[in-house]
Design a protein around this motif. Structure first.
Motif, PDB file in Angstrom:
ATOM      1  N   ARG A   1     -51.169  -1.700  -1.088  1.00  0.00           N
ATOM      2  CA  ARG A   1     -49.777  -1.509  -0.719  1.00  0.00           C
ATOM      3  C   ARG A   1     -49.647  -1.172   0.764  1.00  0.00           C
ATOM      4  NH1 ARG A   1     -46.875  -0.050  -5.492  1.00  0.00           N
ATOM      5  NH2 ARG A   1     -48.242  -0.075  -7.288  1.00  0.00           N
ATOM      6  N   ARG A   2     -48.490  -1.455   1.267  1.00  0.00           N
ATOM      7  CA  ARG A   2     -48.172  -1.073   2.636  1.00  0.00           C
ATOM      8  C   ARG A   2     -47.881   0.419   2.661  1.00  0.00           C
ATOM      9  NH1 ARG A   2     -43.274  -1.573   5.248  1.00  0.00           N
ATOM     10  NH2 ARG A   2     -42.442  -2.638   3.408  1.00  0.00           N
ATOM     11  N   ARG A   3     -48.474   1.086   3.625  1.00  0.00           N
ATOM     12  CA  ARG A   3     -48.344   2.533   3.659  1.00  0.00           C
ATOM     13  C   ARG A   3     -47.138   2.932   4.502  1.00  0.00           C
ATOM     14  NH1 ARG A   3     -53.541   6.371   4.073  1.00  0.00           N
ATOM     15  NH2 ARG A   3     -53.903   5.204   2.161  1.00  0.00           N
ATOM     16  N   VAL A   4     -46.342   3.783   3.958  1.00  0.00           N
ATOM     17  CA  VAL A   4     -45.139   4.266   4.634  1.00  0.00           C
ATOM     18  C   VAL A   4     -45.134   5.788   4.569  1.00  0.00           C
ATOM     19  CG1 VAL A   4     -42.614   4.321   4.591  1.00  0.00           C
ATOM     20  CG2 VAL A   4     -43.819   2.196   4.080  1.00  0.00           C
TER      21      VAL A   4
ATOM     22  N   VAL B   1     -43.495   9.391   4.504  1.00  0.00           N
ATOM     23  CA  VAL B   1     -42.244  10.017   4.066  1.00  0.00           C
ATOM     24  C   VAL B   1     -42.397  11.523   4.243  1.00  0.00           C
ATOM     25  CG1 VAL B   1     -41.639   8.209   2.427  1.00  0.00           C
ATOM     26  CG2 VAL B   1     -43.082  10.083   1.691  1.00  0.00           C
TER      27      VAL B   1
ATOM     28  N   VAL C   1     -41.954   8.031  -9.959  1.00  0.00           N
ATOM     29  CA  VAL C   1     -42.806   6.910 -10.329  1.00  0.00           C
ATOM     30  C   VAL C   1     -43.751   7.323 -11.435  1.00  0.00           C
ATOM     31  CG1 VAL C   1     -42.687   5.834  -8.081  1.00  0.00           C
ATOM     32  CG2 VAL C   1     -44.436   7.531  -8.535  1.00  0.00           C
TER      33      VAL C   1
ATOM     34  N   LEU D   1     -48.793   7.140 -10.600  1.00  0.00           N
ATOM     35  CA  LEU D   1     -49.330   7.977  -9.525  1.00  0.00           C
ATOM     36  C   LEU D   1     -50.730   8.408  -9.900  1.00  0.00           C
ATOM     37  CD1 LEU D   1     -46.381  10.209  -8.328  1.00  0.00           C
ATOM     38  CD2 LEU D   1     -47.559   8.425  -7.102  1.00  0.00           C
TER      39      LEU D   1
ATOM     40  N   ASP E   1     -43.931  -3.270  -2.644  1.00  0.00           N
ATOM     41  CA  ASP E   1     -44.942  -2.346  -3.146  1.00  0.00           C
ATOM     42  C   ASP E   1     -45.431  -1.488  -1.987  1.00  0.00           C
ATOM     43  OD1 ASP E   1     -44.884  -3.415  -5.758  1.00  0.00           O
ATOM     44  OD2 ASP E   1     -46.045  -5.123  -5.024  1.00  0.00           O
ATOM     45  N   LEU E   2     -45.213  -0.190  -2.097  1.00  0.00           N
ATOM     46  CA  LEU E   2     -45.510   0.712  -0.990  1.00  0.00           C
ATOM     47  C   LEU E   2     -46.426   1.835  -1.452  1.00  0.00           C
ATOM     48  CD1 LEU E   2     -41.918   1.103   0.509  1.00  0.00           C
ATOM     49  CD2 LEU E   2     -43.692  -0.475   1.225  1.00  0.00           C
ATOM     50  N   SER E   3     -47.141   2.356  -0.501  1.00  0.00           N
ATOM     51  CA  SER E   3     -47.909   3.566  -0.737  1.00  0.00           C
ATOM     52  C   SER E   3     -47.312   4.649   0.164  1.00  0.00           C
ATOM     53  CB  SER E   3     -49.385   3.324  -0.386  1.00  0.00           C
ATOM     54  OG  SER E   3     -50.127   4.471  -0.693  1.00  0.00           O
ATOM     55  N   LEU E   4     -46.578   5.553  -0.446  1.00  0.00           N
ATOM     56  CA  LEU E   4     -45.873   6.573   0.324  1.00  0.00           C
ATOM     57  C   LEU E   4     -46.819   7.714   0.642  1.00  0.00           C
ATOM     58  CD1 LEU E   4     -42.542   6.625  -1.697  1.00  0.00           C
ATOM     59  CD2 LEU E   4     -43.170   5.210   0.258  1.00  0.00           C
TER      60      LEU E   4
ATOM     61  N   ASP F   1     -47.917   5.754  -4.963  1.00  0.00           N
ATOM     62  CA  ASP F   1     -47.741   4.299  -5.003  1.00  0.00           C
ATOM     63  C   ASP F   1     -46.478   3.968  -5.777  1.00  0.00           C
ATOM     64  OD1 ASP F   1     -50.021   4.091  -3.616  1.00  0.00           O
ATOM     65  OD2 ASP F   1     -51.281   3.488  -5.298  1.00  0.00           O
ATOM     66  N   VAL F   2     -45.626   3.230  -5.141  1.00  0.00           N
ATOM     67  CA  VAL F   2     -44.359   2.904  -5.773  1.00  0.00           C
ATOM     68  C   VAL F   2     -44.071   1.430  -5.574  1.00  0.00           C
ATOM     69  CG1 VAL F   2     -43.388   5.204  -5.423  1.00  0.00           C
ATOM     70  CG2 VAL F   2     -43.054   3.437  -3.697  1.00  0.00           C
ATOM     71  N   SER F   3     -43.312   0.886  -6.456  1.00  0.00           N
ATOM     72  CA  SER F   3     -42.748  -0.450  -6.303  1.00  0.00           C
ATOM     73  C   SER F   3     -41.238  -0.283  -6.254  1.00  0.00           C
ATOM     74  CB  SER F   3     -43.149  -1.341  -7.483  1.00  0.00           C
ATOM     75  OG  SER F   3     -44.541  -1.524  -7.488  1.00  0.00           O
TER      76      SER F   3
END
Lengths: 692, 310
Positions: free
Chosen positions: A30-33, A35, A45, A48, B240-243, B253-255
């Motif tokens: 996944r793309r890391r963002v 927060v 979610v 996890l 699809d992201l990894s926060l 990990d969230v979608s």
């Protein structure tokens, strides 16, 4: 149901299915963002579990839809065929077409590759029954006799090489006839799977053949395994089916070029054909052809091309169709342009005047040399074979007085001695050469002086247009012809005209001697049929055809015979093909040519013997339209009758003989369509879930 | 005129408070809901009697009292000595507790900058009315501090301190520990204003318990950016992201989907309610500040409406 490419599908399945599963068991990259906090997301979610590479499998509709789509695609990749299958038989013959049209790439790979794959798939589906492999083009050969050794059968199939030759299915069925008879005696059944695109030359569609000579296949099931499907034909074919040149009789410097182009596509064709001489473009022809009819029996639309060029010397004339299509071999035609050369004929006679001179003059032979037996002996010592085409661009052969050799020798009433049998083609009138098994029996006193023709070999090239039904001969005598001789004309008293070939030299023997007109006004030399016969003789014997023609070109399947002194050791052709002649006496015998293209000598050789131009020029092979019904004609067993099986255009069928055309339907387009539908549903489901 | 919270054209951040705002702030004072005793004489009434002009009560004279505070008029009428009592005006200790965790360095407008501006305004108000102003930053505990400022003279010092506050990296926020340290290190009664996003993975009840000591009149200002209230306002927040939690590096990990966003907003509303309820139970006034709202409006309007300044 059979699969054409199960191996490829298995490989892809081995990769795709685990990959799809891993995609669901492994976490996404996944793309890391960043927060401020994951405090709230953590509650939001469900997945996890960051510290383990795998996650629990969750029953996901998307997964099942994707799995279904992948399975459908893999199933399509295996290329299943419906209702094909192997016939239930005690013996199976696999007959594979290797003619030029099988090189068409309208289905992606060449049709021959498809046929081989289908044949291999068929072998896998068969139980332990004896299998035979036959390949055919205009000739047929058994590559593997009936055996249960699958490895041998596979090797035989895999060893099949493509050719540019014609196609004669009957030749292959002839080879099956003994097996069919054996099956009948053993009360067994034989299944012949014919892998072909249907473009075969069979009785009724080309070569005429008597019903008595047709193969009798009893207890045999013939299964047509088409390798060209109408729905899959992505590309049609445009081909050159005719290409010839001829010099003007009055102005030999001008060469008339004739060509014909056909088109088998279902849409109109607009293309260009380019004519080059020694690499220089001479003329471009716009090709504008209408769409071909889909019925395979309908003639292809064709366009004739004609032009006139001025060229005095030798050269290479190439007509190239500037259009990329399914069959490459017929897009180019080549011809070796010969400088004008006159026919040179030696007439050996003890007469002061031979009627053969008049025949030669009527034909237009430029050089007629009359000699007696002594002169012939001298000429034989110097060598009768011509040295080939002159390269000085000379048009008038008469200007060169010291010409070497001859194109044809005519013996009028005198026979050559045993030690001086001609090494070039020869005609003997009223006499015979001293060949084993060949002799002439003179007219016997008391016998019928006038003999009528009772049979002629009308199919023989020398008898073309020579109508002899009402012809009579005066004291003709008769010939004793060896077993390998060909009797051309038979009189009431016996053979009168025959052809015997020894060491590649053709000897045409005419039993009736020539007589003066006042002696026998009805005699043959003064009839039109004699002129036609002699014209065929000048055209067909020795180098007469070569000398008369303005160009030299061969077709796949030809066996060239050239003078040994003018021939290179090997000729390298298209791809890895090569021609290596066998040298016997003073002749070079080439093997049958399989591929069209230009063959060049591997060492410096005088023109025209430095190159061999081989053109497909076969309208049947250039027609790449698929055939749904295989035109098979098989003779009926005497005393039996059986209705024609559906789907054939043959004549009759034998006892217990079934002919079926099982057109196997490819399922992959349907599978692909269903897979696309599933992917669409999966996308809609995903979009609905991800809708924000 | 550019908004004070907006960056200057040269890219540098604007000053925390504009001069125009300072003039408006001069009219305000920090109001305590409690009467808290101060250390020095100030402008705020206290429970104690002392020296001021504001009369409070009379009492009987006892020996030793200051004779200057005897009400002689009353003595003339009643023939008894009464002493005039005046209210003691003391200063008010205003403590600003600024969250300097990495999570505050987020949002557009930036939450930490927003907090610094509010702190500057409240600090200026406090100093301009001779209150005692102390500023603390905290992350996993108290960090920097500037204490016991009084009068308008240290206003530049206060602003410089605030401007110099940087988010503390690699220090997960611990509001309870920070509040505990404050309770131990700040014995003086006064108003405590907590400027934080209140995103704390610990139990905020502990923090509120320390902040609600009797000597403290605590205001809990929860600062949130628009992106936190609606994550879809974040750039490229889809798929699809990894926060990654900026404080502790925790990954989630969230979608991103509509359902997930709705669930997040519900959780946020629930969390805000939890913070507010916890504060209310302890007498701590909770206020929500959206950084999309100009901070002047927060100071001049909302804080006045809520009675923090007046």
């Amino acid at each position: 149901m059979t699969f054409l490419t199960p191996g490829i599908a298995s490989i892809f399945a081995a990769v795709a299915l685990p990959t799809l599963g891993l995609l669901y068991f492994l976490k996404l990259r996944r793309r890391r963002v960043k927060v401020p906090t994951t405090l709230l997301w953590q509650k939001s979610v469900e997945d996890l579990q960051v510290n383990t590479p795998f996650q629990k499998f969750k029953n996901n509709l998307l997964f099942w839809l994707q799995l279904l789509a992948v399975c459908l695609l893999l199933f399509a990749l295996a290329r299943p065929l419906l209702s094909g299958g192997a016939a239930d038989a005690d013996r199976v013959a696999i007959v594979i077409d290797t003619s030029a049209s099988m090189n068409a790439t309208d289905r992606g790979p060449p049709r021959l590759d498809v046929a081989k794959r289908k044949a291999l798939a068929l072998i896998d589906s068969l139980e332990a029954v004896p299998i035979s492999v036959i390949r055919f083009h205009d000739e047929a050969a058994i590559l593997a006799d009936f055996t249960t050794d699958r490895a041998q059968v596979r090797r035989a199939i895999q060893s099949i090489e493509p050719t540019d030759r014609g196609s004669n299915l009957i030749a292959a069925l002839d080879l099956l006839e003994p097996a069919a008879q054996r099956a009948k005696t053993q009360d067994q059944t034989l299944a012949a799977h014919i892998f072909t695109d249907g473009k075969t030359t069979t009785p009724g569609s080309g070569q005429q053949r008597s019903a008595a000579g047709s193969p009798v296949l009893e207890n045999t099931t013939i299964v047509y395994e088409p390798v060209a499907a109408a729905a899959e034909g992505k590309r049609a074919n445009a081909g050159i089916t005719g290409f010839s040149i001829r010099r003007d009789l009055v102005q030999p410097a001008w060469v008339d070029v004739f060509a014909q182009v056909v088109w088998s596509g279902n849409k109109p064709l607009q293309a260009t054909a380019e004519l080059t001489l020694d690499g220089v473009r001479v003329r471009s022809f716009p090709i504008d052809l209408a769409a071909a009819k889909t019925e395979a029996e309908a003639p292809l639309p064709s366009q004739s091309l004609r032009t006139r060029i001025q060229h005095t010397g030798p050269g290479m004339l190439i007509l190239k169709l500037l259009y990329s299509d399914a069959l490459e071999a017929d897009n180019t035609a080549r011809i070796v342009v010969a400088p004008a050369q006159d026919l040179r004929v030696l007439i050996v006679t003890e007469r002061s005047f031979s009627p053969m001179q008049e025949a030669a003059n009527a034909y237009g032979v430029a050089e007629i040399i009359q000699a007696d037996t002594a002169d012939y002996a001298q000429a034989f010592k110097q060598g009768l074979t011509r040295s080939g085409w002159r390269t000085n661009n000379a048009l008038d052969a008469s200007t060169t007085t010291k010409e070497e050799g001859y194109d044809l020798v005519i013996f009028d009433g005198v026979a050559p001695p045993a030690q001086a049998i001609p090494t070039i083609d020869a005609v003997y009138i009223g006499t015979t050469p001293p060949l084993t098994g060949l002799s002439r029996v003179p007219h016997q006193q008391g016998g019928a002086q006038v003999q009528r023709v009772i049979r002629t070999h009308a199919d023989h090239p020398l008898m073309r247009y020579a109508v002899m039904d009402d012809q009579v001969f005066f004291e003709p005598g008769r010939l004793v012809v060896p077993d390998d001789g060909v009797i051309l004309v038979t009189l009431e008293s016996g053979p009168a005209i025959a052809e015997v070939t020894r060491s590649g030299v053709r000897h045409v023997v005419i039993s009736p001697p020539l007589r003066l007109l006042q002696d026998a006004p009805w005699q043959w030399p003064y009839q039109l049929s004699f002129l036609a016969f002699m014209q065929n003789t000048f055209d067909g014997l020795g180098l007469g055809e070569l000398a008369d023609s303005a160009g030299l070109a061969s077709q796949p399947g030809d066996n060239l015979i050239w003078p040994q002194s003018q021939t290179a050791a090997t000729y390298l052709g298209p791809g890895s093909s090569e021609l290596t002649p066998r040298l016997i006496d003073d002749r070079a015998y080439f093997p049958a040519i399989h591929r069209a293209g230009l063959y060049s000598a591997n060492k410096k050789t005088r023109p025209p013997y430095d190159q061999i131009a081989v053109n497909l020029l076969n309208p049947t092979e250039s027609d790449t339209r698929p055939i749904e019904v295989l035109p098979i004609a098989i003779a009926a067993t005497p005393g039996s009758s059986s209705p024609n099986a559906s789907g054939t255009s043959g004549q009759t069928t034998g006892v217990n003989q079934t002919i079926s055309n099982q057109v196997q339907q490819a399922l992959w387009p349907w599978l692909l369509a269903i897979a696309l539908g599933v992917v669409l549903i999966e996308w809609l489901t995903y979009t609905r879930r991800m809708k924000i | 005129m550019a908004h004070p919270s907006e960056p200057q054209p040269d890219g540098k951040p604007a000053g925390l408070i504009s001069p125009a705002l300072l003039r408006q702030l001069d009219k305000l004072d920090v109001v305590s809901r409690k009467l808290l005793s101060g250390k020095l004489q100030g402008e705020r009434r206290s429970k104690q009697r002392g020296q001021s002009v504001e009369f409070a009560d009379f009492r009987n004279y006892v020996v030793g009292d200051d004779l200057r505070r005897i009400d002689w008029n009353l003595y003339a009428r009643l023939d008894k000595l009464f002493l005039r009592l005046f209210l003691e005006e003391q200063d008010l200790t205003v403590t600003l507790l600024i969250d300097a965790t990495a999570s505050m360095n987020y949002g557009e407008p930036n939450k930490l900058l927003y907090a610094k501006k509010i702190a500057a305004a409240l600090g200026y108000i406090g100093l301009s009315h001779h209150n005692r102003v102390s500023v603390y930053t905290f992350a996993d505990g108290l960090k920097d501090r500037l204490i016991n400022l009084r009068g308008k003279r240290p206003v530049p010092q206060l602003l410089s301190f605030l401007e110099a506050i940087e988010p503390v990296a690699d220090a997960p926020g611990d509001l309870a520990e920070s509040a505990k340290e404050l309770a131990l290190q700040q014995p003086a009664p006064g108003v405590v204003i907590v400027l934080s996003d209140w995103f704390d993975k610990g139990e905020i009840k502990d923090a509120v318990r320390y902040l609600s000591l009797p000597r403290f009149d605590t205001y809990a200002m929860q600062i949130l950016s628009p992106q936190e209230q609606d994550p879809l306002k974040m750039a490229q927040f889809a798929g699809d992201l990894s926060l990654e939690d900026v404080e502790d590096g925790h990954l989630a990990d969230v979608s991103i989907s509509g359902a997930l966003i709705n669930r997040y907003k519900a959780n946020l509303a629930g969390y805000l309610d939890h913070v507010q309820t916890t504060c209310a139970q302890r007498g701590v006034m909770h206020m929500l500040a959206d950084t999309s709202v100009p901070f002047e409006q927060i100071v001049l309007k909302q804080l006045r409406e809520r009675g923090m300044v007046g």
